[in-house]
Design an enzyme around this catalytic site. Sequence first.
Site, mmCIF file in Angstrom:
data_model
loop_
_atom_site.group_PDB
_atom_site.id
_atom_site.type_symbol
_atom_site.label_atom_id
_atom_site.label_comp_id
_atom_site.label_asym_id
_atom_site.label_seq_id
_atom_site.Cartn_x
_atom_site.Cartn_y
_atom_site.Cartn_z
ATOM 1 N N LEU A 1 37.943 34.170 38.278
ATOM 2 C CA LEU A 1 37.179 32.931 38.388
ATOM 3 C C LEU A 1 37.940 31.804 37.699
ATOM 4 O O LEU A 1 38.407 31.970 36.575
ATOM 5 C CB LEU A 1 35.795 33.090 37.741
ATOM 6 N N SER B 1 39.701 29.800 32.795
ATOM 7 C CA SER B 1 39.547 30.800 33.854
ATOM 8 C C SER B 1 39.383 32.164 33.194
ATOM 9 O O SER B 1 39.612 32.327 31.998
ATOM 10 C CB SER B 1 40.771 30.807 34.782
ATOM 11 N N LYS B 2 38.997 33.139 33.985
ATOM 12 C CA LYS B 2 38.882 34.502 33.473
ATOM 13 C C LYS B 2 38.904 35.464 34.641
ATOM 14 O O LYS B 2 38.452 35.140 35.750
ATOM 15 C CB LYS B 2 37.586 34.681 32.678
ATOM 16 N N GLY B 3 39.431 36.648 34.407
ATOM 17 C CA GLY B 3 39.449 37.676 35.428
ATOM 18 C C GLY B 3 39.055 39.014 34.842
ATOM 19 O O GLY B 3 39.165 39.238 33.631
#
Length: 374
Positions: free
Chosen positions: A264, A306-308
């Site tokens: 995201l 962001s982050k995943g």
Amino acid sequence: LQKVVKRGMPSFQLFISTSSGRWHLKMYAPATDIALSDILPMIENLGFKVRDVVPYRINAHIGEVQAKLLIRDFSLEPYTTAHSTFEGIKPLVEEALSAVWSGEIANDKLGALTTLVGLNTRQVILIRAYQCYAKQAGLGYSDSYVAAALCKHAAITALLVRLFEARFDPFSPKDREARVAALYTEITTALANVDNLTEDKILRFFADTIQASVRTNYYQTDNKGKQKPYLSFKLESRLVPNLPLPHPWREIFVYSITTEGIHLRGGKVARGGLRWSDRHEDFRTEVLGLMKAQIVKNTVIVPTGSKGGFVVKTAHDINDRDARLKAGIASYQQFLSGLLDLTDNRVGTEIIAPVNTVCYDEEDPYLVVAADKG
């Protein structure tokens, strides 16, 4: 029989009996103890009722090799053949059974789409990937219920596949916009005849999420020209129905038989790491919360965060640390590959889009994927 002996793997043959007119499936396998409980769910999930089974054990001479083989003859009844013919689905069923047996694809009720409307293995994987994304996006219904709705309205599900292919097939660019618009209209018209509101909501979610997809690696191949063992698609999040707030700027979902993951991004330029998640049922919720925190942390560094996160679906002994680590590394590599497949490259001052990829978004060569937890 030569392939069965050489590979040590079962082979499947679908045919119609000339005497009874009944459908039959023959399974040729090395003469090992293969339990019926292992094979029956695979056949039934492809949309068949198994009426009876007759086993044979034979000694075969394959060249200079003598081998013992087990042949099982299953008498079948398809649930329906309203939308497909025997000649059309025969190679698809044989391909699907081999792929399920070897562990290349999942064994679930969506397999019935092969016999219901003649979807091939790759097309069923596509629907399965969007089903998994729907679960993470908070659609709110069980996998079995969603699969039942998609199979009940299999003709609409086939239209969903055609819509996706019309949007993203790089080899059929002619009149793409008109074909997509016509298919979306055909889907919405068909939905008018769906009298169950929940099933209507599920099918509309799939249609609108496909429309919200801006890139996919569905048509990409590896360096040997083979289809990749994972599927990824990039979405414009604000267009996905009923996503929980805040909406990311873009998100990428990666699916395979062993891995699922999501990335995201709060904006085009965003910084944040990747997480090995333990939350199989709702890892997107976890990642969304972490993205929000990252946006706050990054205020003084870069415009946004962001982050995943990814999960490992491979079964292994939880006490075997080496096996767990090996599975985690393999999933991490697949997840990263799925993200990079949809990211532009810079060659000098030029930005190069991925090959065999139709892009509905702007140039996007920026992606931060630093390792985080694990």
